[in-house]
Design a protein around this motif. Structure first.
Motif, PDB file in Angstrom:
ATOM      1  N   HIS A  77      46.418  45.539  45.012  1.00 16.96           N
ATOM      2  CA  HIS A  77      46.098  47.715  43.851  1.00 16.96           C
ATOM      3  C   HIS A  77      46.944  47.912  44.731  1.00 16.96           C
ATOM      4  O   HIS A  77      47.221  49.749  44.212  1.00 16.96           O
ATOM      5  N   VAL A 228      40.732  51.734  40.921  1.00 13.25           N
ATOM      6  CA  VAL A 228      41.265  50.350  40.786  1.00 13.25           C
ATOM      7  C   VAL A 228      41.062  49.515  41.793  1.00 13.25           C
ATOM      8  O   VAL A 228      40.262  48.982  42.284  1.00 13.25           O
ATOM      9  N   TRP A 232      38.540  47.776  43.078  1.00 12.39           N
ATOM     10  CA  TRP A 232      38.456  46.143  43.595  1.00 12.39           C
ATOM     11  C   TRP A 232      37.853  45.698  44.876  1.00 12.39           C
ATOM     12  O   TRP A 232      37.525  44.372  45.286  1.00 12.39           O
ATOM     13  N   ILE A 242      40.349  37.921  43.295  1.00  8.70           N
ATOM     14  CA  ILE A 242      40.776  38.207  42.007  1.00  8.70           C
ATOM     15  C   ILE A 242      42.258  38.007  41.895  1.00  8.70           C
ATOM     16  O   ILE A 242      43.016  37.738  42.823  1.00  8.70           O
ATOM     17  N   ILE A 245      43.637  40.531  36.602  1.00  8.95           N
ATOM     18  CA  ILE A 245      42.293  41.854  36.044  1.00  8.95           C
ATOM     19  C   ILE A 245      43.482  41.933  35.220  1.00  8.95           C
ATOM     20  O   ILE A 245      44.273  42.828  35.079  1.00  8.95           O
ATOM     21  N   PHE A 290      38.632  39.579  35.301  1.00  8.87           N
ATOM     22  CA  PHE A 290      38.803  39.074  35.798  1.00  8.87           C
ATOM     23  C   PHE A 290      39.043  37.579  36.238  1.00  8.87           C
ATOM     24  O   PHE A 290      37.968  37.317  35.157  1.00  8.87           O
TER      25      PHE A 290
END
Length: 293
Positions: A77, A228, A232, A242, A245, A290
């Protein structure tokens, strides 16, 4: 965060600030922004210098990640940093004021982890611009990689520009799956500024209280990408690795905020798990699904 650390991190954001501010300035006037949506949007290709270990460590710590999780790679991210200026440039190809753009959603696909210390190759492109009675919708894409893996991470950003005279559309009722709370996170009053220092997004609605108090939010709100990142990491702590997503920014998150719940549902027939970010008052701020590796 100490003043010395803040100044050090802020200096590393100067290239991002210069680029994003320049795009915003040009887009604010009809005389300098594009006159129409390009028939065939041209990709923007650039090289992004490797973020310093100091910056990556500070970002990962803000997100709530343990030090060992991203010892050799960038947090997935962290696109909130390396894609920020590129998304501004791509959005600047449309004939609108980018300062009025609101983030609506995000899809992040991970083909490979981005290594620390490597310069990134970025390719951005305007995917689609559409318009209805409520808003203008803008879909932008940024693909990041390095020499050996040019398509490691794909970021699809969905944004909108509301029309001033448009009435709000009523959301259709949907049947929700059964959710289970897998973790919590909180943010302090100054976390908008702290997140800006590690990403380069110094939008005053997130960072400057005197101005933010005069908006409809009556104060600063957390960056969508900040929500986010924290969400996450709670999912990662719960064992969810993940790979893909897809999410919507449902409602702005006021600062400060405590006791936010990250909730996950059982996988569907395709293996995707619905998730949401729930505040203490029951309001939903993030929602999506996700897929695991």
């Amino acid at each position: 965060m100490s003043l010395t650390t803040s100044l050090t991190l802020a200096r590393e954001q100067i290239p991002t600030l210069v680029t994003s501010f320049g795009v915003a300035l040009r887009s604010m006037s009809p005389l300098t922004r594009p006159r129409r949506v390009p028939e065939t949007p041209q990709p923007i290709v650039t090289r992004f210098a490797a973020p310093s270990d100091r910056l990556v460590d500070a970002y990962a710590a803000w997100a709530g990640a343990p030090p060992e999780r991203y010892r050799d790679v960038l947090p997935p991210h962290f696109c909130s940093h390396w894609a920020f200026a590129m998304l501004a440039r791509v959005g600047g190809q449309a004939p609108y004021d980018v300062t009025s753009i609101l983030n609506q959603g995000l899809r992040l696909q991970l083909k490979a982890a981005l290594p620390r210390g490597a310069a990134l190759q970025l390719r951005g492109q305007l995917q689609d611009v559409s318009e209805d009675a409520q808003r203008v919708r803008i879909h932008s894409r940024v693909i990041a990689g390095w020499a050996q893996q040019p398509e490691a991470v794909i970021v699809d950003s969905y944004a909108a520009i509301p029309k001033r005279a448009a009435a709000k559309a009523k959301a259709a009722a949907r049947e929700e799956p059964a959710f289970e709370t897998v973790g919590h996170w909180s943010v302090a009053a100054d976390d908008g500024l702290n997140f800006a220092l590690v990403t380069g997004d110094f939008n005053p609605i997130h960072t400057f209280w005197p101005l933010a108090r005069r908006t409809k939010f009556r104060g600063c709100i957390l960056h969508g990408f900040g929500s986010v990142a924290r969400t996450w990491e709670v999912l990662a702590d719960a064992g969810h690795d993940i790979a893909d997503i897809d999410l919507r920014f449902v409602k702005p998150l006021p600062l400060p905020n405590e006791g936010l719940q990250v909730q996950v549902a059982a996988p569907d027939a395709e293996g995707r798990r619905a998730f949401r970010l729930l505040a203490r008052d029951g309001s939903v701020h993030l929602a999506g699904s996700f897929l695991l590796r």
